[in-house]
Motif scaffolding. Structure first.
Motif, PDB file in Angstrom:
ATOM      1  N   MET A  17      29.243  84.526  87.321  1.00 60.39           N
ATOM      2  CA  MET A  17      28.400  85.370  88.170  1.00 60.39           C
ATOM      3  C   MET A  17      28.981  86.776  88.326  1.00 60.39           C
ATOM      4  N   SER A  18      30.281  86.921  88.004  1.00 55.61           N
ATOM      5  CA  SER A  18      30.900  88.215  88.294  1.00 55.61           C
ATOM      6  C   SER A  18      31.073  89.055  87.043  1.00 55.61           C
ATOM      7  N   THR A  19      30.780  90.337  87.183  1.00 53.31           N
ATOM      8  CA  THR A  19      31.060  91.269  86.095  1.00 53.31           C
ATOM      9  C   THR A  19      32.413  91.912  86.378  1.00 53.31           C
ATOM     10  N   LEU A  20      32.922  92.623  85.365  1.00 53.08           N
ATOM     11  CA  LEU A  20      34.180  93.338  85.584  1.00 53.08           C
ATOM     12  C   LEU A  20      34.026  94.307  86.746  1.00 53.08           C
ATOM     13  N   HIS A  21      32.833  94.906  86.859  1.00 50.55           N
ATOM     14  CA  HIS A  21      32.633  95.833  87.972  1.00 50.55           C
ATOM     15  C   HIS A  21      32.720  95.130  89.309  1.00 50.55           C
ATOM     16  N   SER A  22      32.033  93.997  89.435  1.00 52.26           N
ATOM     17  CA  SER A  22      32.014  93.366  90.758  1.00 52.26           C
ATOM     18  C   SER A  22      33.397  92.848  91.145  1.00 52.26           C
ATOM     19  N   LYS A  23      34.154  92.395  90.155  1.00 52.63           N
ATOM     20  CA  LYS A  23      35.528  91.952  90.462  1.00 52.63           C
ATOM     21  C   LYS A  23      36.384  93.138  90.904  1.00 52.63           C
ATOM     22  N   ALA A  24      36.253  94.243  90.184  1.00 56.08           N
ATOM     23  CA  ALA A  24      37.044  95.426  90.528  1.00 56.08           C
ATOM     24  C   ALA A  24      36.629  95.968  91.892  1.00 56.08           C
ATOM     25  N   ALA A  25      35.333  95.884  92.180  1.00 54.75           N
ATOM     26  CA  ALA A  25      34.838  96.369  93.470  1.00 54.75           C
ATOM     27  C   ALA A  25      35.426  95.537  94.606  1.00 54.75           C
ATOM     28  N   GLN A  26      35.513  94.233  94.373  1.00 52.01           N
ATOM     29  CA  GLN A  26      36.080  93.358  95.396  1.00 52.01           C
ATOM     30  C   GLN A  26      37.548  93.713  95.653  1.00 52.01           C
ATOM     31  N   ARG A  27      38.277  93.953  94.565  1.00 49.48           N
ATOM     32  CA  ARG A  27      39.690  94.360  94.724  1.00 49.48           C
ATOM     33  C   ARG A  27      39.796  95.682  95.476  1.00 49.48           C
ATOM     34  N   PHE A  28      38.887  96.622  95.151  1.00 49.37           N
ATOM     35  CA  PHE A  28      38.887  97.929  95.813  1.00 49.37           C
ATOM     36  C   PHE A  28      38.738  97.753  97.323  1.00 49.37           C
ATOM     37  N   LEU A  29      37.798  96.892  97.710  1.00 47.64           N
ATOM     38  CA  LEU A  29      37.530  96.707  99.137  1.00 47.64           C
ATOM     39  C   LEU A  29      38.651  95.946  99.830  1.00 47.64           C
ATOM     40  N   GLU A  30      39.273  95.016  99.109  1.00 48.19           N
ATOM     41  CA  GLU A  30      40.326  94.200  99.723  1.00 48.19           C
ATOM     42  C   GLU A  30      41.650  94.943  99.826  1.00 48.19           C
ATOM     43  N   THR A  31      41.942  95.773  98.812  1.00 44.69           N
ATOM     44  CA  THR A  31      43.292  96.345  98.761  1.00 44.69           C
ATOM     45  C   THR A  31      43.362  97.797  99.199  1.00 44.69           C
ATOM     46  N   ASN A  32      42.209  98.457  99.270  1.00 43.83           N
ATOM     47  CA  ASN A  32      42.253  99.889  99.534  1.00 43.83           C
ATOM     48  C   ASN A  32      41.984 100.164 101.004  1.00 43.83           C
ATOM     49  N   LYS A  33      43.017 100.625 101.710  1.00 50.16           N
ATOM     50  CA  LYS A  33      42.804 100.855 103.137  1.00 50.16           C
ATOM     51  C   LYS A  33      41.939 102.096 103.385  1.00 50.16           C
ATOM     52  N   ASN A  34      41.707 102.878 102.326  1.00 50.13           N
ATOM     53  CA  ASN A  34      40.853 104.058 102.467  1.00 50.13           C
ATOM     54  C   ASN A  34      39.412 103.801 102.024  1.00 50.13           C
ATOM     55  N   ALA A  35      39.063 102.528 101.848  1.00 50.86           N
ATOM     56  CA  ALA A  35      37.722 102.218 101.340  1.00 50.86           C
ATOM     57  C   ALA A  35      36.637 102.792 102.256  1.00 50.86           C
ATOM     58  N   ARG A  36      36.855 102.660 103.548  1.00 46.65           N
ATOM     59  CA  ARG A  36      35.870 103.165 104.506  1.00 46.65           C
ATOM     60  C   ARG A  36      35.793 104.698 104.439  1.00 46.65           C
ATOM     61  N   TRP A  37      36.975 105.299 104.325  1.00 49.09           N
ATOM     62  CA  TRP A  37      37.054 106.763 104.221  1.00 49.09           C
ATOM     63  C   TRP A  37      36.310 107.248 102.973  1.00 49.09           C
ATOM     64  N   HIS A  38      36.489 106.509 101.896  1.00 48.23           N
ATOM     65  CA  HIS A  38      35.833 106.818 100.626  1.00 48.23           C
ATOM     66  C   HIS A  38      34.314 106.830 100.796  1.00 48.23           C
ATOM     67  N   ASP A  39      33.817 105.783 101.399  1.00 48.59           N
ATOM     68  CA  ASP A  39      32.390 105.644 101.655  1.00 48.59           C
ATOM     69  C   ASP A  39      31.897 106.825 102.508  1.00 48.59           C
ATOM     70  N   ASP A  40      32.583 107.073 103.617  1.00 50.75           N
ATOM     71  CA  ASP A  40      32.173 108.138 104.541  1.00 50.75           C
ATOM     72  C   ASP A  40      32.219 109.518 103.882  1.00 50.75           C
ATOM     73  N   THR A  41      33.282 109.758 103.090  1.00 50.89           N
ATOM     74  CA  THR A  41      33.462 111.067 102.463  1.00 50.89           C
ATOM     75  C   THR A  41      32.287 111.409 101.558  1.00 50.89           C
ATOM     76  N   PHE A  42      31.875 110.435 100.760  1.00 51.87           N
ATOM     77  CA  PHE A  42      30.762 110.713  99.858  1.00 51.87           C
ATOM     78  C   PHE A  42      29.441 110.814 100.605  1.00 51.87           C
ATOM     79  N   TRP A  43      29.348 110.078 101.710  1.00 48.53           N
ATOM     80  CA  TRP A  43      28.121 110.196 102.492  1.00 48.53           C
ATOM     81  C   TRP A  43      28.029 111.590 103.119  1.00 48.53           C
ATOM     82  N   VAL A  44      29.175 112.163 103.482  1.00 44.19           N
ATOM     83  CA  VAL A  44      29.187 113.537 104.003  1.00 44.19           C
ATOM     84  C   VAL A  44      28.662 114.506 102.935  1.00 44.19           C
ATOM     85  N   LEU A  45      29.096 114.310 101.683  1.00 43.53           N
ATOM     86  CA  LEU A  45      28.597 115.174 100.603  1.00 43.53           C
ATOM     87  C   LEU A  45      27.083 115.033 100.451  1.00 43.53           C
TER      88      LEU A  45
END
Lengths: 462, 196
Positions: free
Chosen positions: A1-29
């Motif tokens: 069920m998982s693509t390389l993207h979805s696996k990498a995305a899961q790792r991004f969300l689990e390991t990156n403490k700036n994930a929320r900041w990332h989301d917000d920053t682009f939403w500001v743009l």
């Protein structure tokens, strides 16, 4: 069920403490882009016109290319053609060798990334110095861009501070962006002063005049080309616009869509070599003449690389640029990757919720999500369809074609609302993996409708 | 077959897009118009990080520049009437000699109210003066300010040097932590002097 993207995305969300900041920053743009768009009554008209100009230009590209090249050559510019990355890289290298250049400064160019130019030149002993601050940071860190406009957005100021301490000898523990930017300025100033060649990409090539137009905020394209005796422009075939009137439309759209600024600080027009210097343009195909032959995908050639599709994309914002397997991420990257090699980059087509937000912000109206949908429809034919999803789809098809069975299934569906969590959310149920299951109503919609119709019939209303 | 011919014939062979796509009528496209384009230009120049001062009748432009940059020592310009310039981008041996310039002074041709852009065509041998100087002063006649880029592109002219740039405020970057910093690689500040 998982693509390389979805696996990498899961790792991004689990390991990156700036994930929320990332989301917000682009939403500001994205929000800044909206402010810019709303300030102009003619914004939507501009998008329509930009789309029409690009459709016209990419379907008459041979004519405009000949006109552009004719004018550039009359202006004393040397024009070269490269059919692929290899020919492009070799052309650059031979040009540098002919002039005895050991060091080249360059501004940001997605085309040189696409062609893998830096590693090629470095392996042949050329010192290539990126001069866009974000690109320079990534070059010193040996990392690749995670976005086409703000390539180093994922690097924290502390990381930049540590990097500059080591590479540029900056003060220990000083993470102030103004201080760090100044340190980079001083270091890059030395590079500009001593480089033998300067390279830029091209945002636009104007057929009517032969101008190459480059847009930057830092002024690094101008710094890169104002001192060396050799200027090289790397330009994709599709960058041509007919004339200044067309250029005005794109100049107005590009930066507003990209970063929500009314313009880049510098919109530089290069028509001739500067006194005592040489100017060369390399026109690169590298697959572009194949894209025009794709009936469902030729409109990707309209793209002006503003990055607004990434900024708005809910999947990009929450998964980061490195989750994609193609070097350009986000909606446009998914499509360009598939056009480059649809088997190799098929994993990225899952990185889309089909929300169509990208289509609505794209300044040249590339139908990005529609194209992603088309690629998904073709996954089975290239052996890339997900087996679980495929069997689930076949099951659904059978169910939808057998109304009695469908009714029975719906009747019992609410039972699943009360099943223990572990039974519903496991790897056997693809739909429960990564998202919440819907709550089934006791009475399905079509039963409600059927009853209403019956009642109305009794009342004689039908 | 040359690479050029190979690429063009490949394009012609593959160009199977159905439908005729003509150029839209760009003359029918009206950009935003400001009742007071000069005020809008001044406001927008400040938004993009620049300063704007007006040259009062009878005032000496050299004094205005000194006042704007009291600590500056090295000035570079080839603009007639700029007496404070010790360096001239027309006569320097190489562009590199302009490094270390505190203030470069150049002439702008057309100002654009919608985004603060000023068309600066190359009118000097070494255009590096526009970028290498720590600070940049652009002289602009208030009579040459238009509302939008459509109007600007109808008016701009290239010189024989074959280079020109729309400059809107100082060099800037937000590449470190998305914090806006003025003065990435080119001028760290820009002052526009509006003349008559």
């Amino acid at each position: 069920m998982s693509t390389l993207h979805s696996k990498a995305a899961q790792r991004f969300l689990e390991t990156n403490k700036n994930a929320r900041w990332h989301d917000d920053t682009f939403w500001v743009l994205r929000a800044k882009r909206d402010v810019m768009a709303h300030e102009l009554d003619e914004w939507e008209r501009l998008r329509d016109v930009a789309c029409a100009i690009k459709r016209h230009t990419v379907t008459h590209l041979d004519r405009y290319l000949e006109q552009f090249v004719g004018n550039a050559e009359r202006n004393g510019i040397h024009v070269h053609w490269a059919k692929d990355a290899e020919e492009f890289n070799q052309t650059v290298l031979s040009m540098l060798r002919k002039q005895g250049v050991k060091k080249m400064v360059k501004s940001k160019s997605m085309l040189t990334e696409e062609c893998g130019m830096n590693p090629y030149l470095e392996s042949h002993g050329i010192d290539v110095v990126e001069t866009d601050l974000g690109e320079r940071i990534l070059q010193l860190m040996h990392k690749r861009p995670c976005h086409i406009v703000v390539p180093a957005v994922h690097i924290t100021q502390e990381e930049v501070g540590h990097l500059f301490e080591e590479k540029l000898g900056s003060e220990k523990g000083n993470y102030d962006p103004t201080y760090l930017t100044y340190q980079a300025r001083l270091s890059l100033r030395d590079e500009f002063m001593t480089a033998g060649a300067g390279m830029t990409g091209a945002n636009f090539g104007v057929a009517e005049t032969g101008d190459v137009v480059v847009c930057t905020n830092e002024g690094n394209a101008d710094m890169s080309t104002s001192m060396p005796k050799l200027q090289i422009v790397a330009m994709g075939l599709e960058k041509i616009v007919p004339d200044y009137k067309s250029l005005a439309v794109f100049q107005r759209l590009l930066c507003r869509a990209a970063t929500g600024q009314p313009t880049t600080s510098f919109t530089s027009h290069f028509r001739k070599a500067r006194p005592g210097a040489e100017m060369h343009i390399i026109l690169v195909d590298n697959g572009r003449t194949d894209i025009i032959g794709e009936p469902e995908h030729w409109e990707t050639l309209k793209c002006i690389r503003c990055g607004s599709c990434m900024n708005t994309c809910p999947v990009y914002r929450r998964s980061g640029g490195y989750s994609y397997t193609y070097f350009i991420p986000g909606p446009i990257g998914i499509n360009l990757g598939m056009l480059k090699d649809k088997v190799r980059y098929a994993d990225n087509v899952s990185a889309c919720t089909l929300c169509c937000s990208c289509d609505n912000v794209c300044p040249v109206k590339v139908n990005l999500s529609e194209q992603i949908y088309c690629w998904r429809q073709g996954l089975d034919s290239i052996g890339k369809a997900d087996l679980v999803k495929k069997s689930m789809s076949l099951g659904m098809k059978y169910l939808f074609n057998h109304p009695q069975m469908y009714d029975t299934a719906l009747k019992f569906a609410p039972i699943t609302n009360h099943l223990p969590h572990v039974l519903m959310y496991n790897k056997l149920n693809g739909w429960g993996y990564g998202h919440e299951m819907p709550v089934f109503k006791k009475q399905p919609f079509h039963e409600i409708a059927r009853n209403i119709l019956k009642d109305e019939d009794k009342k004689g209303n039908i | 077959m040359s690479t050029k011919e190979e690429i063009l014939s490949r394009y012609r062979r593959n160009m199977k897009v159905k439908g005729q796509y003509d150029m839209p009528d760009l003359d029918a496209l009206n950009g935003i118009e400001y009742a007071d384009a000069v005020s809008q230009f001044i406001a927008m120049s400040r938004t993009v990080g620049g300063e704007v001062v007006t040259l009062e009748p009878g005032a000496d432009v050299n004094e205005v520049i000194r006042k704007a940059y009291p600590e500056a020592k090295v000035f570079a310009s080839n603009v007639p009437g700029i007496a404070i310039a010790q360096r001239n981008p027309d006569t320097v041996e190489s562009a590199q000699e302009l490094n270390g310039t505190d203030v470069g002074i150049v002439q702008g041709d057309v100002g654009v109210a919608e985004n603060g852009c000023i068309w600066v065509p190359q009118t000097m041998k070494e255009r590096a003066v526009c970028f290498i100087s720590e600070y940049l002063v652009i002289l602009l006649s208030r009579n040459n300010i238009v509302s939008n880029m459509h109007q600007a592109y109808c008016r701009i002219r290239m010189t024989d040097y074959g280079y020109g740039c729309f400059i809107s405020g100082p060099s800037k970057t937000a590449d470190i932590a998305q914090a806006l910093v003025m003065g990435a690689q080119a001028a760290r500040g820009v002052t526009v002097i509006l003349t008559d």
